[in-house]
Write an enzyme that holds these catalytic residues in place. Structure first.
Site, PDB file in Angstrom:
ATOM      1  N   THR A 132       0.851  -1.200   0.000  1.00  0.00           N
ATOM      2  CA  THR A 132       0.000   0.000   0.000  1.00  0.00           C
ATOM      3  C   THR A 132       0.885   1.248   0.000  1.00  0.00           C
ATOM      4  OG1 THR A 132      -1.743  -1.156   1.179  1.00  0.00           O
ATOM      5  CG2 THR A 132      -1.733   1.237   1.391  1.00  0.00           C
ATOM      6  N   THR A 186       4.334   4.353  -3.487  1.00  0.00           N
ATOM      7  CA  THR A 186       5.382   3.567  -4.152  1.00  0.00           C
ATOM      8  C   THR A 186       4.851   2.188  -4.546  1.00  0.00           C
ATOM      9  OG1 THR A 186       6.946   4.681  -2.675  1.00  0.00           O
ATOM     10  CG2 THR A 186       7.792   2.846  -3.989  1.00  0.00           C
ATOM     11  N   ASP A 197       6.366  -4.054  -1.458  1.00  0.00           N
ATOM     12  CA  ASP A 197       5.748  -2.958  -0.707  1.00  0.00           C
ATOM     13  C   ASP A 197       6.704  -1.768  -0.679  1.00  0.00           C
ATOM     14  OD1 ASP A 197       3.897  -1.621   0.846  1.00  0.00           O
ATOM     15  OD2 ASP A 197       3.722  -3.190   2.352  1.00  0.00           O
ATOM     16  N   GLU A 252      -0.261  -5.461   5.604  1.00  0.00           N
ATOM     17  CA  GLU A 252       1.074  -5.446   4.993  1.00  0.00           C
ATOM     18  C   GLU A 252       1.994  -6.438   5.694  1.00  0.00           C
ATOM     19  OE1 GLU A 252       1.411  -0.893   3.308  1.00  0.00           O
ATOM     20  OE2 GLU A 252       2.006  -1.289   5.361  1.00  0.00           O
TER      21      GLU A 252
HETATM   22  C1  5RP Z   1       1.399   2.139   4.189  1.00  0.00           C
HETATM   23  C2  5RP Z   1       2.874   1.991   4.158  1.00  0.00           C
HETATM   24  C3  5RP Z   1       3.593   2.579   2.999  1.00  0.00           C
HETATM   25  O1  5RP Z   1       4.349   1.584   2.381  1.00  0.00           O
HETATM   26  C4  5RP Z   1       4.490   3.683   3.494  1.00  0.00           C
HETATM   27  O2  5RP Z   1       3.701   4.609   4.204  1.00  0.00           O
HETATM   28  C5  5RP Z   1       5.217   4.378   2.346  1.00  0.00           C
HETATM   29  O3  5RP Z   1       4.279   5.082   1.574  1.00  0.00           O
HETATM   30  P1  5RP Z   1       4.697   5.872   0.261  1.00  0.00           P
HETATM   31  O4  5RP Z   1       5.205   4.879  -0.710  1.00  0.00           O
HETATM   32  O5  5RP Z   1       3.409   6.543  -0.170  1.00  0.00           O
HETATM   33  O6  5RP Z   1       5.757   6.885   0.637  1.00  0.00           O
HETATM   34  O7  5RP Z   1       3.493   1.424   5.020  1.00  0.00           O
HETATM   35  O8  5RP Z   1       0.878   1.687   5.405  1.00  0.00           O
END
Ligand code: 5RP
Length: 236
Positions: A29, A32, A89, A111
């Site tokens: 989620t 990225t 992830d 996750e």
């Molecule tokens: C969501 C997460 C995401 O992987 C983390 O917050 C990084 O997010 P982004 O890729 O939008 O910077 O752990 O619960």
């Protein structure tokens, strides 16, 4: 190069290196992880990837899978049977031991379930997220049962954490997770000396009322770090 492009580069590099036809995939989620989902969807559209079974770690990811016609299953479904080949992830921060902090997007429970149910684990992120010490400059999310809030925060304080209930934006009151729980964000900025993420991951999960916490220390991920110069470093 802007951070958005770096995130795309990291997500694509992870997919190119590790995703193969026929895999059961955990899909993470955040901005990225979603670049990886879109890239997988486009490879499936072109016929370059086939027979993918996905687990979505949030409503956000499930909706993106719908758009790209990526088949989504429950981890409990007979087709998946509780075991994934690979989870990809993002993360909020990573240290040089490959320990991560996750949960900025509030999806840490699913996750972690996907990550720990996977044979192989990949984290894609940009170089701004590499830090020497976790838990100081970016908060660690802890998903809790609403009824346990006061008790859990008192127990977290005994571990040296400062605890803030995550407030919703454009909804009055706290964030309610995809699983119907609250989130508290904790930092250890006033803790004396170093903190030990691998130990804290276990200690926090021993507190009654905690569903899961955002320290990810047990899976030894392949790490794809996108740099501002366009290169992607791979830490295996
Ligand atoms: C969501 C997460 C995401 O992987 C983390 O917050 C990084 O997010 P982004 O890729 O939008 O910077 O752990 O619960």
């Amino acid at each position: 190069m802007d951070q958005k492009t770096m995130k795309e580069n990291a997500g694509k590099a992870a997919v190119d290196a590790l995703v193969r036809s026929g895999m059961k995939l955990g899909l993470g989620t955040g901005s990225t992880a979603i670049t990886a989902v879109r890239y997988i969807g486009s490879l499936m559209e072109q016929g370059a990837l086939k027979d993918i079974k996905a687990i979505a770690t949030s409503f956000q990811t499930g909706l993106e899978c719908e758009k790209w016609h990526i088949p989504v299953y429950s981890l409990n479904s007979p087709e998946v049977n509780g075991a994934l080949d690979l989870t990809i992830d993002g993360a909020d921060q990573i240290d040089y031991a490959h320990f991560c902090v996750k949960g900025g997007g509030g999806a840490l429970f699913l996750e972690k379930l996907a990550a720990y149910a996977s044979k192989s684990y990949a984290i894609a992120l940009d170089e701004t997220k590499v830090v020497d010490m976790l838990g100081v400059t970016f908060p660690v999310a802890v998903e809790i049962a609403p009824e346990a809030r006061t008790f859990v925060c008192a127990e977290l304080a005994k571990l040296g954490a400062e605890c803030v209930l995550r407030e919703a934006v454009r909804k009055a009151g706290p964030v309610v997770t995809d699983n119907g729980n609250f989130l508290v964000d904790i930092t250890f900025k006033n803790a004396p000396g170093r903190i030990y993420p691998a130990l804290l991951e276990e200690q926090i999960n021993h507190i009654p009322g905690v569903i899961e916490n955002g320290f990810f220390t047990k899976k030894g991920p392949h790490v794809f770090v996108a740099r501002a110069d366009g290169a992607v470093d791979v830490w295996d």
